[in-house]
Design a protein around this motif. Sequence first.
Motif, mmCIF file in Angstrom:
data_model
loop_
_atom_site.group_PDB
_atom_site.id
_atom_site.type_symbol
_atom_site.label_atom_id
_atom_site.label_comp_id
_atom_site.label_asym_id
_atom_site.label_seq_id
_atom_site.Cartn_x
_atom_site.Cartn_y
_atom_site.Cartn_z
ATOM 1 N N GLN A 1 8.369 1.805 2.865
ATOM 2 C CA GLN A 1 7.969 2.043 1.478
ATOM 3 C C GLN A 1 6.769 1.202 1.097
ATOM 4 O OE1 GLN A 1 10.993 1.403 -1.493
ATOM 5 N NE2 GLN A 1 11.850 3.433 -1.161
ATOM 6 N N GLY A 2 5.886 1.782 0.315
ATOM 7 C CA GLY A 2 4.820 1.022 -0.311
ATOM 8 C C GLY A 2 5.330 0.374 -1.573
ATOM 9 N N MET A 3 4.829 -0.813 -1.862
ATOM 10 C CA MET A 3 5.210 -1.512 -3.092
ATOM 11 C C MET A 3 4.009 -2.254 -3.645
ATOM 12 S SD MET A 3 8.987 -3.029 -2.260
ATOM 13 C CE MET A 3 10.315 -1.894 -1.849
ATOM 14 N N ASP B 1 0.863 -1.179 0.000
ATOM 15 C CA ASP B 1 0.000 0.000 0.000
ATOM 16 C C ASP B 1 0.899 1.228 0.000
ATOM 17 O OD1 ASP B 1 -3.112 0.807 0.859
ATOM 18 O OD2 ASP B 1 -1.582 2.312 1.297
ATOM 19 N N SER B 2 0.545 2.216 -0.795
ATOM 20 C CA SER B 2 1.451 3.363 -0.959
ATOM 21 C C SER B 2 1.662 4.137 0.335
ATOM 22 C CB SER B 2 0.924 4.290 -2.045
ATOM 23 O OG SER B 2 -0.351 4.781 -1.703
#
Lengths: 415, 161
Positions: A134-136, A120-121
Amino acid sequence: MTGTLTEKILSRASGKTVSPGDVIEAKTDIVAFHDLTGYHVIEVMEKANMVKIFDRAKIVVAFDHLAPPPDVRSAEIQGNIRKFVKDMRLPNFHDINVGILHELLIEKYAQPGQVIVAADSHTTTSGAVGAFAQGMGASDVAAAVITGKTWLVVPQPFKVTLKGTPSKWINGKDVALELLGKFKADYFNGMSIEVHVEKPSAFPMDYRATVSNMGIEMNADALMFVPDEETKNYIKTMRGQEVELITPDSGAKYEDEYTIDLNKMEPLVAAPYSVDNVKTAREESKVPVDQVYIGSCTNGRLSDFQMASEILKGRKVKTRCIAIPSSYEMFKQAMDRGYIEDIVNAGCVVTYGTCGPCLGGHFGVAGPGEVIVSTSSRNFRGRMGSNEAKVYLSGPAVAAASAATGFITDPRDLQ
Amino acid sequence: MIVEGPVLKYGDKIDTDIIIPARHLKHTDPAYLAQHAMEPLDPEFHKKASKGVIIVAGKVFGMGSSREQAAIALKAAGVKAVIAESFARIFYRNCINNGLPLIVLPNATKEINEGDSVKVNVETGEITVNGKTLKGKGISGMALDILKSGGIMEYLKKVSA
C-alpha cells in the motif's frame, strides 16, 4: 481456516485471524520512500523528535522523482536524504543511477506474502509478486519507519481471473484499462483485488507489474497476483532466490469476481482527463499527437521496450518521443538486446531511472494544448505539466505506433 | 467535535493533482501550500476558503497520489472539514494524520448545495443543513484517537509513553 490471499497475508502480519472490515495492526516487512516523499518523511520524524528506525535492513530508499535533480531545491532535498541515509547507516539506498523505487522493490526486495508500505501511491506495484503493498502519506510511513507497524482496515477481496493468452500487442496496460473501463475508478474503493492467472507463463511479471501498479488508479487497497510458477521463476532469475508461495485456500470467499479472456482483448487507451475514460485505440485514431512517452513504473520494463523497438525498428518517429527504462537493470537488458539502439535510431530521446515526465516534473513536461500519448499511470488534468495539455494513456505498442505515425494508432493498423 | 461553515461544492473524482499540483511538492510549508490549494480548478480558492469553509464533493475525493501536502494545503487554506460521497484511502489517512476531519455521506452532492451553511458532528457523522439532519459516517476507533491527538506522531508519542 479458508482464507483469501488478503486474509492470509494480513492474518500472519497481525498475529490473529482477520476478516474484511477488521481494523488491525500489521507488521511491515518493507518500508520505503523516494526523494520527493522521503524528505517529508524525515521532516515528520524530526519534528516529532522521534528519529529512530525499527530495522535498518527493512528500509528501502531510492531516488527517482527528482533524478537527476532538475533544480537546486531538488539537489538540496536529495542531499538531505543522503545525509540521513548515512547517519542512520541504511544499507538499502539507491541513488539516481539505479532506478524507480517500485521497479527496484520487485527486482530486489518484495516477496510473496509480505506487507509493504511506501510513501508513494504506486506501491501497489509490489502486488505483482503477491505482496500486500500500500501507498501511504509521509506521516504514516514515518510511523512505520519508527515502529515497524501500521494500522489497516482489512479490505473486501475481489477475484479477477485471467484466462487465455494475450495476442501480440496486448500487455498489462490493456488489462488494467479493461478493468478501469468496466468498473470505473471508484468501484474497488475499500477492496483488494486478487488476480489469478490460469496459465502463469502467458502473463509474465512485466505485465503483472503494470496491472498491480494501476491498482491504485482503481482505488483498490491492494492489487495482488496470486503467486505461482511465474513468480518463482522471476525471483529466481532476478535474485537467485528460492521463494515460498502463499496462495488463497480453495474455499475462500470473495465479494465478487470477474473473468477476462485475454484472447479477446484489443489495444486500449484512456482518454483525458480520467483513467476510466477508456476507448479502443482505433476509436481515437484521428487524434494527432505532439509527444509520446514510453516508460515510468507502469510500463518501463524489458517487454515494453521489446514491443516499442519491434514497432520503431527501421522507422523514424513523426512526434517527439521520450523513452525511459524503469531501472538500470531494464536499461542494460534492453541495450544488450538491441532495443535501445532501435529506439534511438528511430529518433527517440532515451535516458534512465527517472519519474520526471510522469508527474510533469522534468524531462518532458507538456505544454498548453499539446496531446501526449503516455505509458504512465495517470492522465489527470495537469498531470504531465500544463492544465491545458491532454494525456492519453496506453500500452507501449500503441505509444510506439503513435510515435511512428504522429496520430493515435492501433499497432495492428501500421502499414 | 463540532465544525461549521459555508459550503464550497465540487463533483466526482477531485484528484490530488487538482488539490495540490506536483510542481509544489518540493515544499511542506502550510502557508505556501495553502496559496496553491485547488489551483487548477480555481486559483482564487484560498481566498474563498480563508474564512473557514466545508467542502462537499462526490465520489473518491482525493484519489491519486500519496502526497500529504494535499491534506496540509486544504487545512491551511481554511477548510474545516470535507463531506464527500466517498474518499480515496490514502487521502483519508493523510487528513486524519493532519487533523482534518472527513465525513462520508453517500448522497452528499444531492443533499447539500454550494453556499449552504452546515454544521457537522465529526464523531457521530450527523450533518445539520437547511433545517434537516443528515446521517453520514463519522470518525471512530483508531482514526478518531489519532485525530483527537492532533495527528499520528502525537498519537504515537502518547501510546508509546
